[in-house]
Every structure is written in C-alpha cells, then in structure tokens.
Design an enzyme around this catalytic site. Structure first.
Site, mmCIF file in Angstrom:
data_model
loop_
_atom_site.group_PDB
_atom_site.id
_atom_site.type_symbol
_atom_site.label_atom_id
_atom_site.label_comp_id
_atom_site.label_asym_id
_atom_site.label_seq_id
_atom_site.Cartn_x
_atom_site.Cartn_y
_atom_site.Cartn_z
ATOM 1 N N GLU A 1 4.470 -5.333 7.316
ATOM 2 C CA GLU A 1 3.688 -4.309 8.025
ATOM 3 C C GLU A 1 4.145 -4.103 9.465
ATOM 4 O O GLU A 1 4.097 -2.983 9.979
ATOM 5 C CB GLU A 1 2.192 -4.666 8.005
ATOM 6 C CG GLU A 1 1.519 -4.443 6.661
ATOM 7 C CD GLU A 1 1.623 -5.629 5.722
ATOM 8 O OE1 GLU A 1 2.397 -6.564 6.003
ATOM 9 O OE2 GLU A 1 0.922 -5.622 4.698
ATOM 10 N N GLU B 1 -0.538 -9.237 -0.770
ATOM 11 C CA GLU B 1 -1.966 -9.518 -0.549
ATOM 12 C C GLU B 1 -2.730 -9.571 -1.877
ATOM 13 O O GLU B 1 -3.609 -10.405 -2.062
ATOM 14 C CB GLU B 1 -2.567 -8.458 0.383
ATOM 15 C CG GLU B 1 -2.045 -8.575 1.806
ATOM 16 C CD GLU B 1 -2.488 -7.404 2.679
ATOM 17 O OE1 GLU B 1 -2.002 -6.280 2.451
ATOM 18 O OE2 GLU B 1 -3.319 -7.605 3.571
ATOM 19 N N ALA C 1 0.867 -1.174 0.000
ATOM 20 C CA ALA C 1 0.000 0.000 0.000
ATOM 21 C C ALA C 1 0.902 1.221 0.000
ATOM 22 O O ALA C 1 2.063 1.139 0.423
ATOM 23 C CB ALA C 1 -0.888 -0.017 1.233
ATOM 24 N N GLY D 1 0.589 -4.938 0.744
ATOM 25 C CA GLY D 1 -0.594 -5.013 -0.121
ATOM 26 C C GLY D 1 -0.298 -5.666 -1.463
ATOM 27 O O GLY D 1 -1.199 -6.232 -2.092
HETATM 28 N N1 COA Z 1 4.612 3.166 -0.467
HETATM 29 C C1 COA Z 1 5.013 4.341 -0.987
HETATM 30 N N2 COA Z 1 6.175 4.506 -1.636
HETATM 31 C C2 COA Z 1 6.972 3.420 -1.771
HETATM 32 C C3 COA Z 1 6.610 2.167 -1.256
HETATM 33 C C4 COA Z 1 5.372 2.070 -0.568
HETATM 34 N N3 COA Z 1 4.937 0.909 -0.073
HETATM 35 N N4 COA Z 1 7.619 1.303 -1.523
HETATM 36 C C5 COA Z 1 8.542 1.993 -2.201
HETATM 37 N N5 COA Z 1 8.158 3.276 -2.351
HETATM 38 C C6 COA Z 1 8.874 4.360 -3.026
HETATM 39 C C7 COA Z 1 10.035 4.891 -2.213
HETATM 40 O O1 COA Z 1 9.579 5.812 -1.250
HETATM 41 C C8 COA Z 1 10.889 5.510 -3.290
HETATM 42 O O2 COA Z 1 10.321 6.739 -3.658
HETATM 43 P P1 COA Z 1 11.272 8.050 -3.903
HETATM 44 O O3 COA Z 1 12.179 7.646 -5.024
HETATM 45 O O4 COA Z 1 10.316 9.129 -4.262
HETATM 46 O O5 COA Z 1 12.015 8.248 -2.624
HETATM 47 C C9 COA Z 1 10.691 4.568 -4.460
HETATM 48 O O6 COA Z 1 9.478 3.868 -4.217
HETATM 49 C C10 COA Z 1 11.797 3.544 -4.594
HETATM 50 O O7 COA Z 1 11.919 2.853 -3.386
HETATM 51 P P2 COA Z 1 13.299 2.688 -2.584
HETATM 52 O O8 COA Z 1 12.980 2.432 -1.153
HETATM 53 O O9 COA Z 1 14.208 3.835 -2.891
HETATM 54 O O10 COA Z 1 13.893 1.381 -3.291
HETATM 55 P P3 COA Z 1 14.913 0.335 -2.656
HETATM 56 O O11 COA Z 1 15.328 -0.547 -3.777
HETATM 57 O O12 COA Z 1 15.969 1.025 -1.874
HETATM 58 O O13 COA Z 1 14.034 -0.519 -1.610
HETATM 59 C C11 COA Z 1 12.092 -1.764 -0.880
HETATM 60 C C12 COA Z 1 12.997 -1.362 -2.065
HETATM 61 C C13 COA Z 1 10.906 -2.513 -1.453
HETATM 62 C C14 COA Z 1 12.870 -2.697 0.059
HETATM 63 C C15 COA Z 1 11.637 -0.513 -0.114
HETATM 64 O O14 COA Z 1 11.125 0.417 -1.045
HETATM 65 C C16 COA Z 1 10.578 -0.767 0.924
HETATM 66 O O15 COA Z 1 10.882 -1.298 1.986
HETATM 67 N N6 COA Z 1 9.315 -0.389 0.620
HETATM 68 C C17 COA Z 1 8.235 -0.472 1.566
HETATM 69 C C18 COA Z 1 7.754 -1.889 1.684
HETATM 70 C C19 COA Z 1 6.645 -1.986 2.698
HETATM 71 O O16 COA Z 1 6.820 -1.766 3.880
HETATM 72 N N7 COA Z 1 5.453 -2.340 2.208
HETATM 73 C C20 COA Z 1 4.295 -2.534 3.056
HETATM 74 C C21 COA Z 1 3.502 -1.303 3.132
HETATM 75 S S1 COA Z 1 2.124 -1.538 4.211
#
Ligand code: COA
Length: 259
Positions: free
Chosen positions: A134, A114, A66, A111
């Site tokens: 989460e 999910e 999400a 999400g």
């Molecule tokens: N919601 C909003 N934005 C997200 C996102 C999410 N769930 N997951 C990634 N993004 C965005 C980042 O904020 C970043 O945006 P920016 O370039 O404007 O800063 C962009 O996507 C790229 O992500 P980034 O974190 O820089 O890539 P990475 O390769 O370093 O890491 C992940 C990849 C997937 C490990 C990391 O993005 C992450 O942990 N995301 C969240 C996962 C999560 O907790 N999901 C459950 C949500 S309830």
C-alpha cells in the site's frame, strides 16, 4: 447460489470459495466483498458445512489487493466506509466458529494478504507472493493488515513488510510464521479440505471455543483467560464432552454430534 465474482462449491461438507476475477488477479472489488460476505453467511448458517477454504481462480493470484480502480473516487467518508466494510467482513471470517483456511495459490497482496491473514490458517505454495504494498500507492492497509501482520509475524518483521511494501515468497512467509504449511499449488485446496476435516472430526463446540479464546488475546477490554475459563465450562456442559471422555476410557473413537 450464483455469484458474479466468486465461485462456491461444497467438497466433503467444506465450502470452497474461489475468488473469481482472474483477469484482474482476483482484486477485491465492491461486488466481490459483498458476495464473499454472503458466502460467509452461508458458512455460518448451513449446519452441514464444517468449514471453508478461500482460494483464487487461476494459477497466478489468490488476490492482488483491493481493486485499485475503485480508489480513484475515494473521499474521506468513502474511505472510512470502505475500510469499515472490509473490517466487518474480515472480523466475521476471523470469528467464524468453524475453521476457515486460506489456500494461497499466488499473489496475496494488500487486501489479498489481509484476507489470508483473517483466515484461521494459511496454506500456500512456495512461489506464492505475500506483501502489503500500500505504501507504494501512498496509503496504508485498510482491512486490518497492520494489526494482523503484527500479530502473526511480530512487530519488527511487520514494520519491515509494511514500510518497504516488499513481496516475500511462500517459503519466506512460512519461515517467518505468516504461513502455516507449504503445499503444492495444484493440491492446495485438497490439502486445505483435508485439514478442515481433521478439525471437523473433533467436537465442534470445543473448536468454536478455541477460536473464541485465541481471538480474545487480541480483543481490547477482554480478558482472554476469563474467555478460556468460560469456554472450558461451556464445553464441560456438552454431550460431546461426555462422549469424548467415555470414548477415551472405553478405548474407542469418539462420535461427536456437536451437542
Ligand atoms: N486492483 C485492480 N486491478 C488490478 C490489481 C488491483 N489491486 N492488481 C492487478 N490488477 C489488474 C491489472 O490492472 C491488470 O488489468 P488489465 O489487464 O486490465 O490491465 C491485470 O490485473 C493483470 O495485472 P498486471 O499488472 O498486468 O500483471 P503483472 O503480472 O504484470 O503484475 C502484480 C502483477 C501483482 C505485481 C501487479 O498487478 C500489481 O502490482 N498489482 C497491484 C498490487 C497492489 O498494489 N495491491 C494493493 C492494493 S491496495
């Protein structure tokens, strides 16, 4: 139809839906949820479509969850509405009478995981990453993750994934039954379309009844065995059943019409 956060195209009568927020790793924001719901309506309503594939744009993510940026303003009532919206959409995918396959091309987190689990079948690359992180944010899944993860991999493995928030790769997801098939990232969509066509060659009413009966296992207050009997009876009343049985006896390929 032109969308802002998803792309749709029809490939051999299969609706291919691509989550299209590559710069945000295809995170599911509010607009995307609404557009995905419209695309799923199209799957239900367009008789020419035999199924759908959901995948993510780019090589990095299916959907990284999400949209966390939309979480900051959430109060209790907003959180309930958001979860309900996700549940409604994911139930609609799960209960689609036509097959929906997730082609998981990268991160499927929160999400995103999910959403993949709400699809009937999951195909992923070996290096895709699945997880429900989460708890790292101080919340729990809100789009059915605790339920469908448990249904797919069992209670012990679900507890471990949900409580550690750890990521597993596609190969491990395949080993524990979270993923049905492993494929190559660049051909995941084609493989998924082919799988749907294999299913589409069967009697559509029978496929719809399989989906209904399997889902009945997990529906409170519903006796799945009765659902199965009702489905069996409904199938025997179709022209496709007569065609399928005749074709077998006449040693020819059945020509199903969906009637
Ligand atoms: N919601 C909003 N934005 C997200 C996102 C999410 N769930 N997951 C990634 N993004 C965005 C980042 O904020 C970043 O945006 P920016 O370039 O404007 O800063 C962009 O996507 C790229 O992500 P980034 O974190 O820089 O890539 P990475 O390769 O370093 O890491 C992940 C990849 C997937 C490990 C990391 O993005 C992450 O942990 N995301 C969240 C996962 C999560 O907790 N999901 C459950 C949500 S309830």
């Amino acid at each position: 139809m032109a969308y802002e956060t998803i792309l749709t195209e029809v490939q051999d009568n299969v609706l291919v839906i691509t989550l299209n927020r590559e710069d945000k790793l295809n995170a599911l924001n509010s607009i995307l949820l609404g557009e995905l719901a419209l695309a799923i309506n199209e799957l239900y309503d367009n008789a020419d479509l035999v199924g759908a594939v959901i995948t993510g744009k780019g090589s990095k993510a299916f959907a990284a969850g999400a949209d966390i940026a939309e979480f900051t303003a959430l109060d209790a009532s907003g959180a309930r509405k958001l979860a309900q919206r996700g549940h409604d959409l994911f139930f609609r995918i799960e209960n689609s009478p036509k097959p929906v396959v997730a082609a998981v091309n990268g991160f499927a987190l929160g999400g995103g995981c999910e959403l993949a689990m709400a699809c009937h079948i999951r195909i992923s690359g070996e290096t895709a990453k699945f997880g429900q992180p989460e708890v790292n944010l101080g919340i729990i899944p809100g789009y059915g993750g605790t339920q469908r993860m448990t249904q797919l991999v069992g209670k012990g493995r679900a507890f471990e994934l949900l409580m550690t928030g750890k990521m597993i790769n596609g190969a491990e997801a395949y080993r524990i039954g979270l993923v049905n098939q492993l494929g190559h990232n660049d051909t995941l969509v084609d493989t998924s379309v082919e799988l749907i066509q294999t299913i589409a060659a069967k009697a559509p009413v029978a496929i719809a009844q399989v989906i209904k009966s399997v889902n009945a296992v997990f529906e409170d207050g519903v006796n799945g065995y009765e659902t199965e009997v009702d489905g069996f009876v409904a199938c025997t009343g179709t022209a496709d059943f007569k065609e399928g049985a005749s074709a077998f006896l006449e040693k020819r390929k059945a020509n199903f019409t969906g009637k």
